[in-house]
Design a protein around this motif. Structure first.
Motif, PDB file in Angstrom:
ATOM      1  N   PRO A 122      78.575  22.559 -38.315  1.00  0.00           N
ATOM      2  CA  PRO A 122      79.841  21.868 -38.093  1.00  0.00           C
ATOM      3  C   PRO A 122      79.464  20.349 -38.279  1.00  0.00           C
ATOM      4  O   PRO A 122      78.520  20.075 -37.795  1.00  0.00           O
ATOM      5  N   PHE A 123      80.301  19.629 -38.838  1.00  0.00           N
ATOM      6  CA  PHE A 123      80.141  18.026 -39.047  1.00  0.00           C
ATOM      7  C   PHE A 123      81.785  17.495 -38.720  1.00  0.00           C
ATOM      8  O   PHE A 123      82.465  18.091 -38.828  1.00  0.00           O
ATOM      9  N   ALA A 124      81.604  16.422 -38.182  1.00  0.00           N
ATOM     10  CA  ALA A 124      82.860  15.638 -37.907  1.00  0.00           C
ATOM     11  C   ALA A 124      83.028  14.271 -38.823  1.00  0.00           C
ATOM     12  O   ALA A 124      82.102  13.753 -38.829  1.00  0.00           O
ATOM     13  N   PRO A 125      83.933  14.086 -39.164  1.00  0.00           N
ATOM     14  CA  PRO A 125      84.110  12.868 -40.199  1.00  0.00           C
ATOM     15  C   PRO A 125      84.050  11.787 -39.651  1.00  0.00           C
ATOM     16  O   PRO A 125      84.415  11.419 -38.130  1.00  0.00           O
ATOM     17  N   ARG A 170      76.640  15.307 -37.887  1.00  0.00           N
ATOM     18  CA  ARG A 170      76.472  16.683 -37.378  1.00  0.00           C
ATOM     19  C   ARG A 170      76.858  16.796 -36.032  1.00  0.00           C
ATOM     20  O   ARG A 170      76.873  15.725 -35.287  1.00  0.00           O
ATOM     21  N   VAL A 171      77.853  17.789 -35.746  1.00  0.00           N
ATOM     22  CA  VAL A 171      78.300  17.930 -34.315  1.00  0.00           C
ATOM     23  C   VAL A 171      77.100  19.063 -33.609  1.00  0.00           C
ATOM     24  O   VAL A 171      76.905  20.286 -34.174  1.00  0.00           O
ATOM     25  N   ASP A 182      68.846  20.834 -40.609  1.00  0.00           N
ATOM     26  CA  ASP A 182      68.272  19.512 -40.065  1.00  0.00           C
ATOM     27  C   ASP A 182      68.813  18.384 -40.703  1.00  0.00           C
ATOM     28  O   ASP A 182      68.558  17.506 -40.411  1.00  0.00           O
ATOM     29  N   ILE A 183      70.249  18.764 -41.284  1.00  0.00           N
ATOM     30  CA  ILE A 183      70.722  17.462 -41.920  1.00  0.00           C
ATOM     31  C   ILE A 183      71.832  16.989 -40.789  1.00  0.00           C
ATOM     32  O   ILE A 183      72.444  17.664 -40.232  1.00  0.00           O
TER      33      ILE A 183
END
Length: 191
Positions: A168-171, A188-189, A139-140
């Motif tokens: 997965p997260f994108a900068p 978040r992706v 949920d982040i």
């Protein structure tokens, strides 16, 4: 929909506190503090605002979500309600005594999902700790990490016990300060 933002200080080796839950190895002053007080002033406790003669800007967060162990240092200092200008939600598996303006939940995932679905322009701040971040990993929506130039070697990890697989997260951005602190932001992706 509102976002859950995990905004937290972290060591170079990925710990948000030492094994005893202390975070005094993190830098309390330096040129990065302008960002902490300015852009993220909603995430400063009331006693810090009082000491600095500042007020919470009310521009970023309207709710703070934290685990019981994150609240304990405030309680030990005699502060029952560290963020009285925010809706305060404390996750605990046990029934506890809390201030009237603090909400206790034994279902942090359900609580966060309900809060995110509410109308509003301000986000929810996930304050800590690592186990709570692990349970809320799916949920982040955004990570804002204040990476301090220190190795703790052990302690409370940024995220502990996440069971939903890779997240997965994108900068989004990174700012380096003369103090050595780097503020990193990731979104978040979603598939």
């Amino acid at each position: 929909m509102r976002e859950l933002v995990y905004y937290v200080a972290v060591s170079l080796d990925g710990y948000i506190a030492d094994p005893q839950g202390r975070y005094d190895a993190f830098l309390g002053d330096g040129d990065h503090v302008e960002v902490v007080v300015g852009e993220y002033g909603d995430a400063l406790p009331a006693h810090a605002h009082a000491a600095m003669g500042t007020t919470p800007p009310g521009t970023r967060f309207d709710t703070v979500v934290m685990g019981w162990d994150t609240l304990v240092p405030a309680l030990e200092a005699g502060i029952a309600s560290p963020y009285p200008y925010l809706r305060q939600v404390v996750a605990s598996r046990r029934k506890r005594e809390v201030a009237d303006d603090v909400t206790l939940t034994d279902d942090p995932v359900g609580t966060v999902r309900r809060l995110k679905a509410e109308d509003g322009d301000l986000d929810l701040w996930l304050c800590g700790g690592g186990r709570l971040a692990g349970s809320l990993a799916a949920d982040i929506d955004r990570l804002v990490l204040k990476r301090h130039p220190v190795l703790l070697g052990a302690g409370i990890p940024l995220v502990a016990g996440a069971t939903d697989g890779p997240q997965p997260f994108a900068p989004v951005g990174s700012r380096t300060f003369g103090s050595g602190v780097v503020v990193e932001e990731y979104a978040r992706v979603r598939a």
